[in-house]
Design an enzyme around this catalytic site. Structure first.
Site, PDB file in Angstrom:
ATOM      1  N   HIS A  24     -28.017 -39.805  30.897  1.00  0.00           N
ATOM      2  CA  HIS A  24     -28.354 -40.688  29.772  1.00  0.00           C
ATOM      3  C   HIS A  24     -29.678 -40.220  29.190  1.00  0.00           C
ATOM      4  CE1 HIS A  24     -25.257 -43.708  30.859  1.00  0.00           C
ATOM      5  NE2 HIS A  24     -25.490 -43.256  32.087  1.00  0.00           N
ATOM      6  N   GLU A  82     -18.953 -48.004  40.085  1.00  0.00           N
ATOM      7  CA  GLU A  82     -20.325 -47.867  40.601  1.00  0.00           C
ATOM      8  C   GLU A  82     -20.655 -49.160  41.353  1.00  0.00           C
ATOM      9  OE1 GLU A  82     -24.899 -47.041  39.050  1.00  0.00           O
ATOM     10  OE2 GLU A  82     -23.396 -47.709  37.615  1.00  0.00           O
ATOM     11  N   HIS A  96     -23.428 -35.931  33.585  1.00  0.00           N
ATOM     12  CA  HIS A  96     -23.701 -37.377  33.577  1.00  0.00           C
ATOM     13  C   HIS A  96     -25.203 -37.560  33.451  1.00  0.00           C
ATOM     14  CE1 HIS A  96     -22.596 -41.581  35.316  1.00  0.00           C
ATOM     15  NE2 HIS A  96     -23.800 -41.648  34.763  1.00  0.00           N
ATOM     16  N   HIS A 151     -17.959 -45.270  32.768  1.00  0.00           N
ATOM     17  CA  HIS A 151     -18.554 -45.634  34.052  1.00  0.00           C
ATOM     18  C   HIS A 151     -17.619 -46.649  34.711  1.00  0.00           C
ATOM     19  CE1 HIS A 151     -21.975 -43.797  32.207  1.00  0.00           C
ATOM     20  NE2 HIS A 151     -22.861 -44.214  33.103  1.00  0.00           N
ATOM     21  N   ASP A 200     -28.094 -38.759  36.117  1.00  0.00           N
ATOM     22  CA  ASP A 200     -27.960 -40.102  35.561  1.00  0.00           C
ATOM     23  C   ASP A 200     -29.165 -40.472  34.690  1.00  0.00           C
ATOM     24  OD1 ASP A 200     -26.752 -42.533  35.043  1.00  0.00           O
ATOM     25  OD2 ASP A 200     -26.928 -43.308  37.077  1.00  0.00           O
ATOM     26  N   ASP A 201     -30.198 -41.073  35.267  1.00  0.00           N
ATOM     27  CA  ASP A 201     -31.421 -41.484  34.553  1.00  0.00           C
ATOM     28  C   ASP A 201     -32.609 -40.963  35.356  1.00  0.00           C
ATOM     29  OD1 ASP A 201     -30.390 -43.574  32.401  1.00  0.00           O
ATOM     30  OD2 ASP A 201     -29.342 -44.022  34.276  1.00  0.00           O
TER      31      ASP A 201
END
Length: 337
Positions: free
Chosen positions: A18, A199, A16, A196, A277-278
């Site tokens: 981005h 969340e 996961h 997603h 994630d980011d």
């Protein structure tokens, strides 16, 4: 072997991530200068100060602004290559990476420019580092399904480079069912579906993603734990859940990592994995996420090992590659004990 050393040394997959969320402030400023893009920041420190978020939407506002510096094939190569160099240093051997073409085509950057720059970097990482990879193209859920269909049409001409389709961006008010038809077409075209869900959105969004999008992996999924029947369903299915601890903390999904549901997921039999994630925006790459949640929850050696093993089990590698990766991981653990 202590836990920090175990986390640093064990082979891992990241499921996961981005790629646009790996844009570090230094590279953002460098690309802005190279492409003559004016940003509302004078210095790298100004950018870092902007990385203070109270919710998902606050983050997305800054995230999409950062994308504005990505214009050319070489920009997307540089972005991905910077991430892959970090993964090589963190003993990550396989990555499954999201990209958001709609965030670029809406600015006049062609789909092919985005994809070619990324694939150049991932091909080089396989050659130079032995890192295998799969790309997952996400639809932006705050946009219409019709726009998603346009993006899918581009992807259909690049099937050899794109493994799956996903669903990201603002969750609240944009349930998975909004994209039922485009996901059906994507599945018919041979793309692996993920989304997603859960969340910020309710457990029902996870159920919708399972029943209406027919996803094969749950991204985030935290709020699924509010529904015991749903938890059992996920555990019984063996489906992986891609958990992002530092993201959850930074976006106030789980304000205190001591309350993070990761251990509850493991205890319930869910194939939970740890991901970043980011990472540029949320304060750490994959090893940082392992370290932070291990410290906050007091995870054991066995639980860290399970999470590492899950990262390969939950991947979309073909069966032979997955068996080899798990065997390599188990061999590492045996030698480390």
């Amino acid at each position: 072997m202590n836990l920090a050393r175990l986390i640093a040394d064990m082979p891992k997959a990241e499921l996961h991530l981005h790629i646009e969320g790996t844009l570090e402030p230094e590279l953002m400023m460098q690309l802005a200068s190279r492409n003559q893009v004016t940003l509302p920041y004078a210095t790298v420190e100004d950018i870092r100060q902007a990385y203070e978020f109270n919710c998902l939407q606050d983050f997305l506002d800054v995230y999409y602004l950062g994308m504005s510096v990505l214009l050319k094939r070489e920009d997307f190569f540089d972005l991905a290559w910077a991430y892959l160099e970090k993964m090589a240093a963190q003993n990550v051997t396989h990555v499954e990476v999201f990209f958001d073409p709609q965030g670029h085509t809406s600015r006049g950057v062609s789909f092919d420019t985005v994809l070619s720059g990324l694939t150049d970097a991932f091909d080089k990482a396989r050659r130079d580092f032995g890192i295998s990879s799969k790309l997952i193209m996400c639809f932006l859920r705050h946009l219409s399904e019709e726009e998603a269909f346009d993006t899918l049409e581009h992807a259909c001409s690049c099937k050899s480079h794109i493994h799956g389709v996903g669903l990201d961006s603002s969750e609240n008010g944009h349930p998975p069912s909004k994209f039922r038809r485009v996901f059906a077409e994507a599945r018919d075209q041979g793309f692996t579906p993920v989304a997603h869900a859960g969340e910020e959105g309710p457990p029902s969004y996870v159920t919708e993603a399972l029943d209406e999008l027919h996803i094969e992996r749950i991204d985030h999924g935290n709020r699924a734990l509010e529904d015991p029947a749903l938890v059992k369903r996920i555990a019984d299915s063996g489906m992986a859940m891609t958990v992002c601890p530092l993201s959850n903390k930074r976006l106030q999904v789980v304000p205190d990592l001591a309350d993070h549901p990761l251990r509850l997921m493991l205890n319930a039999g869910i194939c939970a994995t740890v991901n970043s994630d980011d990472p540029s925006y949320f304060g750490g790459y994959v090893n940082d996420n392992y370290l932070a949640v291990a410290d906050a929850l007091g995870l054991t050696h066995a639980e860290i090992v399970q999470l590492g093993r899950n990262s390969f089990i939950g991947s979309f590698m073909n069966d032979a590659d997955k068996r080899a990766a798990v065997a390599h991981f188990d061999d590492f653990v045996d030698k480390a004990n």
